[in-house]
Structure formats: structure tokens, C-alpha cells
Design a protein around this motif. Structure first.
Motif, PDB file in Angstrom:
ATOM      1  N   ASN A 150       0.827  -1.210   0.000  1.00 49.85           N
ATOM      2  CA  ASN A 150       0.000   0.000   0.000  1.00 49.85           C
ATOM      3  C   ASN A 150       0.856   1.252   0.000  1.00 49.85           C
ATOM      4  O   ASN A 150       0.597   2.210  -0.736  1.00 49.85           O
ATOM      5  CB  ASN A 150      -0.914  -0.009   1.232  1.00 49.85           C
ATOM      6  CG  ASN A 150      -2.362  -0.238   0.866  1.00 49.85           C
ATOM      7  OD1 ASN A 150      -2.856   0.275  -0.133  1.00 49.85           O
ATOM      8  ND2 ASN A 150      -3.055  -1.015   1.677  1.00 49.85           N
ATOM      9  N   LEU A 201       2.572   1.748  -3.374  1.00 53.60           N
ATOM     10  CA  LEU A 201       1.651   2.287  -4.367  1.00 53.60           C
ATOM     11  C   LEU A 201       1.334   3.748  -4.101  1.00 53.60           C
ATOM     12  O   LEU A 201       1.095   4.524  -5.029  1.00 53.60           O
ATOM     13  CB  LEU A 201       0.361   1.464  -4.372  1.00 53.60           C
ATOM     14  CG  LEU A 201       0.486   0.031  -4.891  1.00 53.60           C
ATOM     15  CD1 LEU A 201      -0.799  -0.748  -4.628  1.00 53.60           C
ATOM     16  CD2 LEU A 201       0.808   0.018  -6.377  1.00 53.60           C
ATOM     17  N   PRO A 250       3.276   5.467  -7.417  1.00 55.65           N
ATOM     18  CA  PRO A 250       2.113   4.961  -8.168  1.00 55.65           C
ATOM     19  C   PRO A 250       2.489   4.326  -9.495  1.00 55.65           C
ATOM     20  O   PRO A 250       1.705   3.556 -10.049  1.00 55.65           O
ATOM     21  CB  PRO A 250       1.241   6.209  -8.358  1.00 55.65           C
ATOM     22  CG  PRO A 250       2.138   7.376  -8.128  1.00 55.65           C
ATOM     23  CD  PRO A 250       3.170   6.917  -7.145  1.00 55.65           C
ATOM     24  N   SER A 303       4.426   2.002  -9.840  1.00 57.52           N
ATOM     25  CA  SER A 303       4.581   0.565  -9.608  1.00 57.52           C
ATOM     26  C   SER A 303       3.253  -0.179  -9.695  1.00 57.52           C
ATOM     27  O   SER A 303       3.242  -1.408  -9.698  1.00 57.52           O
ATOM     28  CB  SER A 303       5.221   0.317  -8.237  1.00 57.52           C
ATOM     29  OG  SER A 303       4.361   0.740  -7.194  1.00 57.52           O
ATOM     30  N   SER A 304       2.140   0.552  -9.765  1.00 59.75           N
ATOM     31  CA  SER A 304       0.818  -0.070  -9.759  1.00 59.75           C
ATOM     32  C   SER A 304       0.639  -1.051 -10.911  1.00 59.75           C
ATOM     33  O   SER A 304       0.105  -2.152 -10.727  1.00 59.75           O
ATOM     34  CB  SER A 304      -0.268   1.007  -9.813  1.00 59.75           C
ATOM     35  OG  SER A 304      -1.554   0.440  -9.804  1.00 59.75           O
ATOM     36  N   SER A 305       1.079  -0.666 -12.104  1.00 63.06           N
ATOM     37  CA  SER A 305       0.896  -1.528 -13.272  1.00 63.06           C
ATOM     38  C   SER A 305       1.848  -2.713 -13.276  1.00 63.06           C
ATOM     39  O   SER A 305       1.706  -3.618 -14.106  1.00 63.06           O
ATOM     40  CB  SER A 305       1.085  -0.711 -14.558  1.00 63.06           C
ATOM     41  OG  SER A 305       2.401  -0.193 -14.633  1.00 63.06           O
ATOM     42  N   GLY A 347      -1.939  -3.911  -7.794  1.00 63.39           N
ATOM     43  CA  GLY A 347      -2.368  -2.664  -8.406  1.00 63.39           C
ATOM     44  C   GLY A 347      -3.827  -2.691  -8.811  1.00 63.39           C
ATOM     45  O   GLY A 347      -4.506  -1.655  -8.790  1.00 63.39           O
ATOM     46  N   GLY A 386      -4.123  -0.087  -6.209  1.00 63.70           N
ATOM     47  CA  GLY A 386      -3.400   0.964  -6.912  1.00 63.70           C
ATOM     48  C   GLY A 386      -4.249   1.760  -7.885  1.00 63.70           C
ATOM     49  O   GLY A 386      -5.402   1.417  -8.170  1.00 63.70           O
ATOM     50  N   GLU A 412      -3.688   2.051 -11.074  1.00 68.72           N
ATOM     51  CA  GLU A 412      -3.673   1.466 -12.416  1.00 68.72           C
ATOM     52  C   GLU A 412      -3.479  -0.040 -12.313  1.00 68.72           C
ATOM     53  O   GLU A 412      -2.537  -0.518 -11.678  1.00 68.72           O
ATOM     54  CB  GLU A 412      -2.545   2.086 -13.241  1.00 68.72           C
ATOM     55  CG  GLU A 412      -2.473   1.591 -14.667  1.00 68.72           C
ATOM     56  CD  GLU A 412      -1.339   2.232 -15.437  1.00 68.72           C
ATOM     57  OE1 GLU A 412      -1.067   1.784 -16.570  1.00 68.72           O
ATOM     58  OE2 GLU A 412      -0.723   3.185 -14.906  1.00 68.72           O
TER      59      GLU A 412
END
Length: 282
Positions: A158, A161, A165, A167-169, A174, A178, A180
Motif C-alpha cells: 500500500n 503504491l 504509483p 509501480s501499480s501496473s 495494483g 493501486g 492502475e
């Protein structure tokens, strides 16, 4: 905790080889604290929807670093290691060279009733590795509860992310936490690999690789415990879209027989399989 934060913030970057033995102890040391088996319960009680397991978030978002929208974003990795230190749970976090001192992450872990007793940052070809030695505030010992270990994992992800952010994909989480969802989809049946190896007369080594998702660590321990196999210790790695677990397991103080190994593998494969009907997905 304040003293630790100052020391980590002001610390110097060292090569990983220079801290592996002194800071983290010998890997695979004997006399490890056992993981507490999850008591039989319904699946709803074992997932992180339970109010007893709270996942603290980062205090505030930070700007995305320059160049984060390129195709060269590193694969995020979170390793929870129960083997390297007999007295503490070791957590390692890697995101190329993008991670800072992670003071917010340490504060979030403190919100789970945990204490960061050691912290180090080391460098190798894959980037910076942030390592924490964590104990429970109430006992001063390593974490022995699978639900709390999963809460630690999701807390770290968490925060990653929140502050990174981009790293979300790259993370399976994610899609849940996240901004994305991952563009790449993992075929669960192809991604899942389960192997069991002999590890002496008193225990076996179970290795599981599968698509990651929230609550996976808890579910794995429950599946193993449901057939009366004891999880002694292990390591749980989150690597982008995949989760890789290594558990030392035993049955009545002995290594698993071939017959019991087959039962365990079949149980895991059945539980981790891709749903084929609408009923299977509930």
C-alpha cells in the motif's frame, strides 16, 4: 523508533555483501520459531476483510519521480523472510533505485503493533535493498501469525503504491489497491508451480509459485494446516504479478511421506486453480 528513524535517514549506502551476515544472521539457522497454524474457519474470516486485520496506509502521497512513466520501471519486490533470523522477521523491499528511507513504512508497521529493531540499506546490480528486522511490540519476538504477516505485506505494498504509483501496473495488487491495474494478465494455471523437496528427516521444503492476490499467504497456510501439516518457517516473496513461497513443513515432527506430499500438492492445485464455473468463483 525515533532514534531508528534518524539513524536510517543519515545512514550510508553499503554493498549488500557487507551487511548480509552481520545484520541478518545466517540463512537457514536452526531453532526457528514456528509459525502459528491458522485455526479452521470460514474463508470470509481468513481474508483481510476481517476488521481484526487493519492495513495502515501512508501518511500522505508524494509526487511521482521523474521518468517513472517509461517502460523501464523496475519490478517491485517484497520479501518476508522467517528463516534468516531466529529472533526477528526480516522484510526486504526493492524497487530499483527509487526507494528512499521508507520512514513512513516503518511508522505504518508500528501501527500494526510491530517494532523495527534493525534497518539497513544495501546496493547491488538490481538496485537498493531496504531490509528491516521486525518484532512484535507485545512479545519482542518475530511474527508467528499468518494474518499479521499478510497485513505487513499489504501495508508495505500500500505504501509503495502511495509513494510510487508507477509501480501499480507492475504489481498484481495494483488492480485492488493501486491507481492502475496491470496491463499484463497472468494465466493462473500456467503460472502455478508446486514442488516438495526432502530437507532432512524432520522436515520437507514446499515451494509454491503462483499469481499474487490479497490474502494469498493466509490461504496457503490454511490449506497446508487443513491436512494437519505443520508450517515451521519460510519465506514469502512478492515479485510483481507473482508470489513465490518457500515453507519448511512437517507432519508429526517428521518429513512428509510421498503419499502426503501428493495429497498436499493436489490440495494446493485444487485451491489455487482458475475457476471454471460461476459457482467456483464464489
Amino acid at each position: 523508533m525515533a532514534e531508528m528513524a534518524v539513524r536510517v535517514a543519515a545512514g550510508t549506502l553499503r554493498l549488500c555483501a557487507g551487511v548480509s551476515q552481520a545484520a541478518l544472521g545466517r540463512r537457514g539457522a536452526a531453532g526457528l520459531v514456528n509459525w502459528r497454524a491458522v485455526a479452521p474457519a470460514t474463508s470470509a474470516n481468513l481474508r483481510l476483510s476481517s476488521p481484526a486485520v487493519r492495513v495502515p496506509r501512508a501518511a500522505s502521497p508524494a509526487a511521482v519521480e521523474d521518468g517513472s512513466n517509461t517502460d523501464t520501471d523496475p519490478i517491485p519486490k517484497v520479501i518476508i523472510d522467517q528463516d534468516s533470523d531466529p529472533d526477528a522477521t526480516i522484510v526486504e523491499i526493492t524497487l530499483g533505485d527509487r526507494l528512499g528511507d521508507l520512514l513512513d513504512t516503518m511508522n505504518a508497521l508500528k501501527g500494526l503493533g510491530l517494532n523495527v529493531v534493525k534497518a539497513s540499506v544495501c546496493l547491488d546490480a538490481s538496485g537498493k535493498h531496504n531490509k528491516f528486522a521486525i518484532t512484535k511490540l507485545s512479545t519482542g519476538r518475530k511474527i508467528d501469525d499468518p494474518e499479521l504477516l499478510e497485513a505487513v505485506r499489504l501495508t508495505i505494498i500500500n505504501n509503495m503504491l502511495q509513494y510510487h504509483p508507477e509501480s501499480s501496473s507492475k504489481l498484481a495488487m495494483g488492480a485492488t489497491f493501486g491507481p492502475e491495474a496491470p496491463t499484463e494478465q497472468v494465466d493462473l494455471d500456467i503460472a502455478t508451480h508446486i514442488d516438495i523437496y526432502d530437507d532432512g528427516s524432520e522436515r520437507s521444503l514446499l515451494v509454491v509459485e503462483t499469481a499474487d492476490r490479497p490474502g494469498l499467504l493466509i490461504d496457503l497456510v490454511k490449506i497446508i494446516s487443513d491436512i494437519n501439516v505443520n508450517v515451521q518457517s519460510g519465506e514469502f516473496d512478492t515479485e510483481g504479478l507473482l508470489a513465490k513461497a518457500k515453507f519448511h513443513v512437517s507432519y508429526r515432527g517428521k518429513a512428509l511421506s510421498k503419499a502426503l506430499q501428493e495429497v498436499l500438492v493436489n490440495s494446493l492445485r485444487y485451491s489455487l486453480r482458475r475457476p471454471t464455473t460461476d459457482e467456483d468463483s464464489y
